[in-house]
Design an enzyme around this catalytic site. Structure first.
Site, short mmCIF file in Angstrom:
data_model
loop_
_atom_site.label_atom_id
_atom_site.label_comp_id
_atom_site.label_asym_id
_atom_site.label_seq_id
_atom_site.Cartn_x
_atom_site.Cartn_y
_atom_site.Cartn_z
N CYS A 135 -0.41 4.19 2.13
CA CYS A 135 -0.17 4.07 3.57
C CYS A 135 1.26 4.42 3.92
CB CYS A 135 -0.41 2.63 4.03
SG CYS A 135 -2.01 1.98 3.59
N ASP A 136 2.19 3.97 3.11
CA ASP A 136 3.58 3.92 3.55
C ASP A 136 4.56 4.81 2.80
OD1 ASP A 136 2.69 2.06 5.39
OD2 ASP A 136 3.19 0.34 4.14
N CYS A 161 0.83 -1.20 0.00
CA CYS A 161 0.00 0.00 0.00
C CYS A 161 0.87 1.25 0.00
CB CYS A 161 -0.91 -0.01 1.23
SG CYS A 161 -1.89 1.48 1.43
#
Lengths: 409, 106
Positions: free
Chosen positions: A137-138, A134
């Site tokens: 997200c990261d 993801c």
């Protein structure tokens, strides 16, 4: 379990489930959506969203999904956060992890899909330590760091582009020959022009190494089997998805060999009153726009199903008098020709026998349930049971009277 | 839950005695946001037996990396300032967090 019976119960809160909730709730149906995490599904994990019609650049996946959710709630859809663990398909009873049960007239399955894992050494242990599925997200962890992306489909190439906004360099590892990508041409063009993107062709990953954090990857050339180690800080894996249909295995629901739910174009599964939408069903294109379209179709089909089933139950199965159900279609000449004889004969019994016409063109399901293949067909019901079936030329005034003789005194 | 960041992490987590849970999250991490209410509920339930902290990795990136966190969500457990266990990514569910708390309290 409360006594409440929902009209539509949706399992999964991605764009397919949310669109179904919007259409269901707007049609004033009691609509419940159960989602185990946050609504939005995979669409909420992709930052750049530039192909949802009407929403150009600047729209984000999470932003669009928030709007879907609010839209569904504004029409009165109920959204519950819980995980569905078991479904009784015939009874339409849904059991959740928290121990709750819900009953509904129809079920729309929208469980979606999750990124496929590679299952190579180091992958599992280094999740959250540089291995990610993801980018949204990261990505910001990787400012000024180097990352690799494995994969070459739309998701891989799009997310690699997103990562270049943060990372020092993004190396895309592609299994195909040089210059060949599965991603859409526009995404390819953009990626090839991006100075931060580097390419490794004919290759895949064999191992991810690191003590506590990702330190390097072992790249395997699929033509020569040669292994090379490359230092990196992060690994983003985009090698397709797998449907989340484990919980409906062994329920009688038809799945294909890869676990995707089989539906027709009305999103009907092989089980009456159970529909499926979005990435978890067998389909050609898995996108937010097609998931949303699936959801709209399923909700409308579910609404029709409820009307038809309730109509049939109340008017035929729960009727005290004998009911002659005429399955016919105004598209079939023979059916039109025979209709006057049928109607006059039945009408001659006055209140003692009820005539119920069923257009098979509009409602194939009930016809199939009673094995109706000829047009017209009369199925005679008494107290909810089939007592006689007459087909096509076998339908005459005499044969109708004969079939009714024992039932009408 | 106590908000920890680069200025108080040392004192509140690394110098703390006993068991400390740190919820590493970020505003763009949907699964972090989804599980947050569950962690809050667990903090209500077990708050008297261990310390619950949350760390917004946005703005505390170097701190997160120093704690070997390079992706979200991560729920890390410290005992007497030492990281002893953690849950990452798909393993971060209410059930798993609670099970881990009970395991570490036992």
């Amino acid at each position: 379990m409360s006594d409440k019976v929902y009209d539509i119960l949706i399992v999964g809160g991605g764009p397919g489930g949310l669109a179904a909730a919007i259409y269901g709730a707007r049609a004033r149906l009691n609509t419940l959506l159960i989602e185990k995490g946050k609504t939005g599904g995979q669409a909420a994990t992709t930052e750049d969203m530039e192909n949802y019609p009407g929403f150009a650049r600047g729209t984000t996946g999470p932003g669009l999904m928030k709007a879907f959710t609010e839209h569904a709630e504004s029409f009165g859809a109920e959204i519950v956060r819980d995980e569905v663990v078991k479904i009784d398909m015939e009874e339409k009873v849904v059991h959740t992890k928290s121990g709750a049960t819900y009953k509904s007239k129809t079920i729309i399955l929208a469980p979606g899909a999750v990124p496929r894992t590679l299952n190579i050494p180091g992958e599992f242990a280094l999740r959250g330590k540089g291995v990610s599925y993801c980018a949204t997200c990261d990505a910001d962890f990787f400012e000024e760091l180097d990352v690799v992306v494995l994969g070459n489909g739309d998701a891989a190439i799009e997310e690699a582009g997103y990562l270049t906004k943060f990372a020092n360099s993004v190396t895309i590892i592609v299994i195909h020959d040089e210059g060949i990508l599965d991603a859409a041409p526009m995404l390819q063009e953009r990626a090839f022009k991006n100075p931060k993107i580097k390419w490794v062709w004919n290759s895949t990953l064999a191992e991810i190494k690191g003590d506590g954090l990702v330190e390097s990857v072992v790249i395997k050339n699929v033509k020569t089997n040669e292994l090379t180690e490359m230092e990196t800080n992060g690994v983003f894996i985009y090698v397709g998805t797998v449907p989340q249909t484990e919980f409906v295995k062994d329920t009688g629901l038809e799945l294909d060999e890869r676990g995707y739910i089989v539906t027709n174009e009305k999103m009907e599964t092989n089980i009456d009153g159970v529909f499926a939408v979005g990435d978890a069903r067998v389909k050609y294109l898995r996108q937010v726009v097609t998931a949303a379209a699936d959801g709209a179709i399923a909700a409308v089909a579910a609404e029709k199903y409820i009307v038809e089933e309730e109509g049939f139950r109340q008017s035929v199965l729960e009727e005290d008098r004998p009911v002659a159900v005429v399955f016919w279609s105004p598209m079939v000449q023979k059916a039109i020709e025979m209709m006057p004889t049928i109607e006059t004969t039945i009408d001659s019994y006055g209140e003692k026998v009820k005539l119920w016409k069923m257009d098979t063109y509009r409602n194939q399901r009930v016809a199939n349930r009673y094995n109706v293949t000829k047009n017209p067909t009369i199925v005679l019901f008494n107290k909810g049971e089939v007592v006689a079936t007459l087909e096509e030329d076998a339908i005459t005034e005499d044969s109708i009277r004969q079939a009714l003789a024992d039932l009408v005194s | 839950m106590l908000e920890v960041h680069k200025d108080n992490f040392e004192a509140e987590v690394l110098q703390a005695e006993g068991l400390v849970l740190v919820d590493f999250w970020g505003p763009k991490c949907e699964s972090c946001l989804a599980v947050m209410p569950d962690v809050e509920a667990l903090a209500e339930k077990y708050g008297d037996r261990l310390k619950f902290c949350k760390l917004n990795t946005q703005g505390n990136r170097r701190l997160a990396i120093s704690q070997k966190v390079l992706g979200l969500p991560v729920i890390a457990f410290y005992r007497n300032g030492e990281k002893i266990d953690e849950l990452a990514k798909d393993d971060v569910t209410k059930e798993n967090i609670e099970a881990k708390i009970l395991e570490l309290l036992a």
